[in-house]
Scaffold this motif. Sequence first.
Motif, short mmCIF file in Angstrom:
data_model
loop_
_atom_site.label_atom_id
_atom_site.label_comp_id
_atom_site.label_asym_id
_atom_site.label_seq_id
_atom_site.Cartn_x
_atom_site.Cartn_y
_atom_site.Cartn_z
N THR A 1 14.67 -53.77 -37.03
CA THR A 1 14.86 -55.10 -36.44
C THR A 1 14.51 -55.12 -34.95
OG1 THR A 1 17.21 -54.61 -36.03
CG2 THR A 1 16.66 -55.75 -38.07
N ASP B 1 12.73 -65.15 -24.97
CA ASP B 1 13.52 -64.93 -26.19
C ASP B 1 13.87 -63.45 -26.30
OD1 ASP B 1 13.26 -67.68 -27.42
OD2 ASP B 1 11.16 -67.13 -27.19
N SER C 1 23.29 -68.58 -32.47
CA SER C 1 24.12 -67.74 -31.60
C SER C 1 23.52 -67.62 -30.20
CB SER C 1 24.29 -66.34 -32.23
OG SER C 1 23.03 -65.72 -32.41
N THR C 2 22.20 -67.45 -30.13
CA THR C 2 21.54 -67.38 -28.83
C THR C 2 21.64 -68.71 -28.10
OG1 THR C 2 19.98 -65.74 -29.65
CG2 THR C 2 19.37 -66.91 -27.65
N TYR D 1 15.61 -69.38 -31.15
CA TYR D 1 15.44 -68.75 -32.46
C TYR D 1 16.68 -68.93 -33.33
CZ TYR D 1 11.02 -66.20 -32.28
OH TYR D 1 9.68 -65.87 -32.29
N SER D 2 17.84 -68.68 -32.75
CA SER D 2 19.08 -68.66 -33.53
C SER D 2 20.15 -69.50 -32.86
CB SER D 2 19.58 -67.22 -33.69
OG SER D 2 19.97 -66.67 -32.44
N GLU E 1 16.71 -56.79 -27.56
CA GLU E 1 17.82 -56.11 -26.90
C GLU E 1 18.26 -54.89 -27.73
OE1 GLU E 1 20.34 -59.01 -24.21
OE2 GLU E 1 20.44 -59.65 -26.31
N GLU F 1 15.80 -62.20 -28.92
CA GLU F 1 16.02 -61.77 -30.29
C GLU F 1 15.07 -60.63 -30.65
OE1 GLU F 1 17.86 -65.79 -30.25
OE2 GLU F 1 16.04 -64.92 -29.42
N HIS F 2 15.62 -59.62 -31.31
CA HIS F 2 14.85 -58.45 -31.77
C HIS F 2 14.29 -57.64 -30.61
CE1 HIS F 2 15.28 -60.27 -35.64
NE2 HIS F 2 14.46 -61.26 -35.37
N HIS G 1 8.20 -70.57 -28.88
CA HIS G 1 8.95 -69.34 -29.13
C HIS G 1 8.21 -68.15 -28.53
CE1 HIS G 1 11.96 -71.21 -31.58
NE2 HIS G 1 11.08 -71.63 -32.47
N ASP G 2 8.98 -67.20 -28.01
CA ASP G 2 8.44 -65.94 -27.48
C ASP G 2 7.43 -66.16 -26.36
OD1 ASP G 2 9.66 -63.65 -28.34
OD2 ASP G 2 8.60 -63.57 -30.24
#
Length: 372
Positions: free
Chosen positions: A233, A180, A341-342, A338-339, A185, A182-183, A271-272
Amino acid sequence: MRIFAPMYGQQSIHDLLFILLYGGVAMLALAAGFYLWLRRSNAIAPTVTPPEALRRWTAAFFMTAALSHVWWYVLGVYWLTDDRLVRDITAVTLDHITLVSLVMAMLLRMLQDRQRRLWPWVLMQVPIIVAAAVGIVRHDEFYGFELTTYWQLTVMTVFVVYYIYSLVKYGRWLHENYADLEHKEVWQSLLFVVAIFAVYEAYFTNPGEMVREYLAQVNTIVIIAFLLWRIETLQTLDSITEESEEAAPKGINIGALLEQHCEAKQLHLQHDLTLQQLATAIGTNRTYLSGYFAQQGITYNAYINRLRIEHFIRSYRECIGSESNVKVMQLAQQSGFYSYSTFSAAFKKFMGVSVTAWMKSKELSQDFSLIS
């Protein structure tokens, strides 16, 4: 860096509205610095824990930006008012050796794959100090202002090239170690450094025009807001130590272990899930597992996302077969994303078409609701 400290002319000094804006921006920068320095909880993204070192560097940057406003005002109103050249050399040099160095330190600390050295970039500020001193002693604009400014532009150009190179390597490292992103990049930081570079060029010859003076302060507000969002973030990443190849198990079938311990147990829905965690789960080490993915011509991130997309497709078809409402976002989250968009980007990369186009191509006979 005159994005924070414009060249003062008499017009700006006597413009009450500008002085109020100028002081307000200085207070905003100071408040942002104290927030990052003293507050331990995250007000912008409560679930994210930003890197502590990065918060400190950014706090120092904000506080120095506030001080930059102070020394430009003091020099413009109370000190060296009769010698504009020496005043400008002094203020510009202070900006050069503080704000520019802090920007570089802050940007490098956003990259968490390894600790990058800061001292070479600090050392590059020494010629500026020497040239400024010569310019003040000789009262020479070329040494004190032009030479220092163009040297700093050269240093910043070299830094931008180096940072782009480092950012590419950092992105590859993320894809090789994290499922993942998210948060994690920080490609937005490239936009920031390019913007800083462009604004610097725009303002280093500012003769005190009021439009530029006001625009400089508005630009400062935008930079403060962007950095607060970016820092708060950005998730702290665990340091990854290199392992010896000799410690890796010999004669094992990594593909079979992945099928047995990852795919069959659906670890990819977690996740993660990191490369290190997956390596531990299947009974090998991170270096050996990373080498396996490299031999397959894929990254760890691509492997996990493929499994998640396949899980989404199966779940989607089950919903359609049972005539249940299809909630795409919910299915995507249940598949490990997570999202939306991803998920959407991963789906298009894996399937070659967008989620919407893929669903339309199924030519379903029954109606369903799409909620994303």
